[in-house]
Design a protein around this motif. Structure first.
Motif, PDB file in Angstrom:
ATOM      1  N   SER A 122      47.086  55.742  47.332  1.00 17.25           N
ATOM      2  CA  SER A 122      48.443  55.390  47.722  1.00 17.25           C
ATOM      3  C   SER A 122      48.978  54.122  47.099  1.00 17.25           C
ATOM      4  N   PRO A 123      48.246  52.960  47.126  1.00 17.50           N
ATOM      5  CA  PRO A 123      48.868  51.754  46.583  1.00 17.50           C
ATOM      6  C   PRO A 123      48.903  51.790  45.060  1.00 17.50           C
ATOM      7  N   ARG A 124      49.853  51.097  44.472  1.00 13.69           N
ATOM      8  CA  ARG A 124      49.882  50.950  43.030  1.00 13.69           C
ATOM      9  C   ARG A 124      49.011  49.779  42.627  1.00 13.69           C
ATOM     10  N   THR A 125      48.626  49.750  41.406  1.00 17.21           N
ATOM     11  CA  THR A 125      47.831  48.653  40.875  1.00 17.21           C
ATOM     12  C   THR A 125      48.515  48.122  39.639  1.00 17.21           C
ATOM     13  N   SER A 126      48.721  46.823  39.579  1.00 15.55           N
ATOM     14  CA  SER A 126      49.383  46.258  38.420  1.00 15.55           C
ATOM     15  C   SER A 126      48.413  46.211  37.260  1.00 15.55           C
ATOM     16  N   PRO A 127      48.931  46.224  36.019  1.00 18.53           N
ATOM     17  CA  PRO A 127      48.052  46.070  34.869  1.00 18.53           C
ATOM     18  C   PRO A 127      47.442  44.683  34.876  1.00 18.53           C
ATOM     19  N   PRO A 128      46.179  44.524  34.384  1.00 20.86           N
ATOM     20  CA  PRO A 128      45.569  43.204  34.351  1.00 20.86           C
ATOM     21  C   PRO A 128      46.444  42.226  33.597  1.00 20.86           C
ATOM     22  N   THR A 129      46.621  41.035  34.183  1.00 22.75           N
ATOM     23  CA  THR A 129      47.394  40.007  33.503  1.00 22.75           C
ATOM     24  C   THR A 129      46.434  39.126  32.738  1.00 22.75           C
ATOM     25  N   THR A 130      46.741  38.842  31.495  1.00 21.67           N
ATOM     26  CA  THR A 130      45.821  38.119  30.639  1.00 21.67           C
ATOM     27  C   THR A 130      46.373  36.803  30.144  1.00 21.67           C
ATOM     28  N   GLY A 131      47.702  36.619  30.232  1.00 21.01           N
ATOM     29  CA  GLY A 131      48.283  35.365  29.771  1.00 21.01           C
ATOM     30  C   GLY A 131      48.437  35.261  28.269  1.00 21.01           C
ATOM     31  N   SER A 145      54.670  27.830  28.342  1.00 25.06           N
ATOM     32  CA  SER A 145      55.058  29.080  28.986  1.00 25.06           C
ATOM     33  C   SER A 145      54.650  28.978  30.453  1.00 25.06           C
ATOM     34  N   SER A 146      55.612  28.957  31.352  1.00 26.20           N
ATOM     35  CA  SER A 146      55.325  28.604  32.731  1.00 26.20           C
ATOM     36  C   SER A 146      54.708  29.743  33.531  1.00 26.20           C
ATOM     37  N   THR A 147      53.891  29.349  34.505  1.00 23.53           N
ATOM     38  CA  THR A 147      53.293  30.315  35.422  1.00 23.53           C
ATOM     39  C   THR A 147      54.374  31.079  36.177  1.00 23.53           C
ATOM     40  N   SER A 148      55.388  30.384  36.621  1.00 22.32           N
ATOM     41  CA  SER A 148      56.446  31.036  37.388  1.00 22.32           C
ATOM     42  C   SER A 148      57.184  32.069  36.549  1.00 22.32           C
ATOM     43  N   GLU A 149      57.335  31.796  35.255  1.00 23.67           N
ATOM     44  CA  GLU A 149      57.991  32.752  34.355  1.00 23.67           C
ATOM     45  C   GLU A 149      57.165  34.035  34.244  1.00 23.67           C
ATOM     46  N   HIS A 150      55.861  33.887  34.075  1.00 24.41           N
ATOM     47  CA  HIS A 150      54.989  35.058  33.969  1.00 24.41           C
ATOM     48  C   HIS A 150      54.946  35.829  35.285  1.00 24.41           C
ATOM     49  N   ILE A 197      45.773  33.098  37.515  1.00 24.54           N
ATOM     50  CA  ILE A 197      46.721  32.093  38.000  1.00 24.54           C
ATOM     51  C   ILE A 197      48.066  32.755  38.279  1.00 24.54           C
ATOM     52  N   VAL A 198      48.499  33.633  37.377  1.00 26.61           N
ATOM     53  CA  VAL A 198      49.739  34.375  37.609  1.00 26.61           C
ATOM     54  C   VAL A 198      49.642  35.169  38.907  1.00 26.61           C
ATOM     55  N   ALA A 199      48.504  35.817  39.123  1.00 28.14           N
ATOM     56  CA  ALA A 199      48.322  36.620  40.335  1.00 28.14           C
ATOM     57  C   ALA A 199      48.389  35.756  41.593  1.00 28.14           C
ATOM     58  N   LEU A 200      47.805  34.570  41.555  1.00 30.61           N
ATOM     59  CA  LEU A 200      47.881  33.659  42.706  1.00 30.61           C
ATOM     60  C   LEU A 200      49.325  33.250  42.974  1.00 30.61           C
ATOM     61  N   HIS A 201      50.055  32.944  41.902  1.00 32.44           N
ATOM     62  CA  HIS A 201      51.451  32.529  42.084  1.00 32.44           C
ATOM     63  C   HIS A 201      52.293  33.678  42.607  1.00 32.44           C
ATOM     64  N   LEU A 202      52.026  34.879  42.122  1.00 32.24           N
ATOM     65  CA  LEU A 202      52.748  36.055  42.604  1.00 32.24           C
ATOM     66  C   LEU A 202      52.493  36.268  44.089  1.00 32.24           C
ATOM     67  N   LEU A 203      51.245  36.106  44.512  1.00 32.81           N
ATOM     68  CA  LEU A 203      50.907  36.285  45.928  1.00 32.81           C
ATOM     69  C   LEU A 203      51.637  35.275  46.806  1.00 32.81           C
ATOM     70  N   THR A 204      51.691  34.027  46.378  1.00 34.32           N
ATOM     71  CA  THR A 204      52.289  32.990  47.226  1.00 34.32           C
ATOM     72  C   THR A 204      53.809  33.019  47.218  1.00 34.32           C
ATOM     73  N   THR A 205      54.408  33.510  46.133  1.00 32.12           N
ATOM     74  CA  THR A 205      55.876  33.479  46.042  1.00 32.12           C
ATOM     75  C   THR A 205      56.540  34.814  46.337  1.00 32.12           C
ATOM     76  N   ARG A 206      55.831  35.918  46.105  1.00 32.77           N
ATOM     77  CA  ARG A 206      56.390  37.243  46.370  1.00 32.77           C
ATOM     78  C   ARG A 206      55.379  38.094  47.150  1.00 32.77           C
ATOM     79  N   PRO A 244      47.906  25.446  42.726  1.00 31.13           N
ATOM     80  CA  PRO A 244      48.302  26.503  43.659  1.00 31.13           C
ATOM     81  C   PRO A 244      48.665  25.941  45.026  1.00 31.13           C
ATOM     82  N   ASP A 245      49.476  26.671  45.747  1.00 28.48           N
ATOM     83  CA  ASP A 245      49.851  26.310  47.111  1.00 28.48           C
ATOM     84  C   ASP A 245      48.718  26.760  48.038  1.00 28.48           C
ATOM     85  N   THR A 246      47.772  25.852  48.298  1.00 31.60           N
ATOM     86  CA  THR A 246      46.582  26.242  49.056  1.00 31.60           C
ATOM     87  C   THR A 246      46.899  26.558  50.516  1.00 31.60           C
TER      88      THR A 246
END
Length: 241
Positions: free
Chosen positions: A9-18, A38-43, A70-79, A176-178
């Motif tokens: 059921s859930p989708r899986t995002s493609p691995p982010t490599t930076g 190239s900012s983390t927030s942009e990615h 790092i992108v995945a951590l930022h995505l989790l905390t912001t979205r 990261p926002d711990t």
């Protein structure tokens, strides 16, 4: 998007490599200039747009390794509404370490070397700082990789100016926002390579797992285990994702 076979059921995002293509040609060291980071927030915003486009309203299971973690951590905390689960493999968030000042000085040396000597000498300084303390082992001869992994390694090599000039200075200064991660820790799996203990890339994941009171999951290989041990790594990822 690809989905884990055991969890349809859930989708899986493609691995982010930076990493990202670059068209910068080789040139004398004196001509190397540092592009805008190239900012983390942009990615993370790019990843969010992809998730919204490909499967709107369905929270994703996201995997990222290294700068992608790092992108995945930022995505989790912001979205967080977009994310069901995150597996972050060795995110090099050195700013959370007790000796962060030493790593800032090292990254400054990497940047200076890039500007004055070019990407390969800068990568030598970068690689030296990733080693285990006291490790004087010279670099190993490159191992023979499967064709797909070898092609990816060749692309990574071509992208060194982008990596050293844009990814390293921005991503490795990210904090990261711990507090937010603690609140969302039920969705977060922190992971590291079983061959990585003592290396710099291992320490932030271990430190963050201890800080959040979660288990650090170990994966086959080291920092690039997904390249050197692809089948075993994928099997481990299916179990924790």
């Amino acid at each position: 998007m690809a989905r884990p076979r055991s969890t349809p059921s859930p989708r899986t995002s493609p691995p982010t490599t930076g990493s990202s293509p670059t068209t910068r040609a080789a040139c004398p060291a004196a001509h190397w200039t540092t592009p805008a980071p190239s900012s983390t927030s942009e990615h993370a915003a790019d990843a969010a747009r992809l998730l919204d486009l490909l499967a709107p309203g369905q929270p994703a299971r996201v995997f990222g390794s290294s700068s992608g973690a790092i992108v995945a951590l930022h995505l989790l905390t912001t979205r967080p509404e977009l994310v069901e689960r995150v597996v972050a493999h060795e995110p090099p968030v050195v700013e959370i370490l007790p000796d962060a000042a030493e790593h800032r000085a090292w990254l400054t040396r990497v940047g200076e070397t890039f500007r004055t000597e070019g990407p390969m000498p800068a990568m030598a300084v970068f690689a030296e700082g990733l080693k285990k303390p006291g490790d004087t082992t010279p670099p190993k001869a490159p191992a023979e990789l499967p064709p797909q992994a070898a092609a990816r390694a060749e692309q990574t090599f071509a992208n060194l100016p982008y990596f050293v000039g844009r990814i390293v200075p921005s991503f490795m200064s990210y904090t990261p926002d711990t507090d937010r991660l603690r609140a969302l820790s039920a969705r977060l799996v922190l992971a590291a390579g079983q061959d990585s203990p003592g290396e710099l890339t291992y320490r932030p994941a271990a430190h963050l797992a201890e800080h959040l009171g979660t288990t650090l999951e170990h994966f086959p290989g080291g920092h690039i285990g997904l390249t050197t041990h692809p089948a075993d790594f994928a099997e481990r990822l299916r179990k924790v994702l």
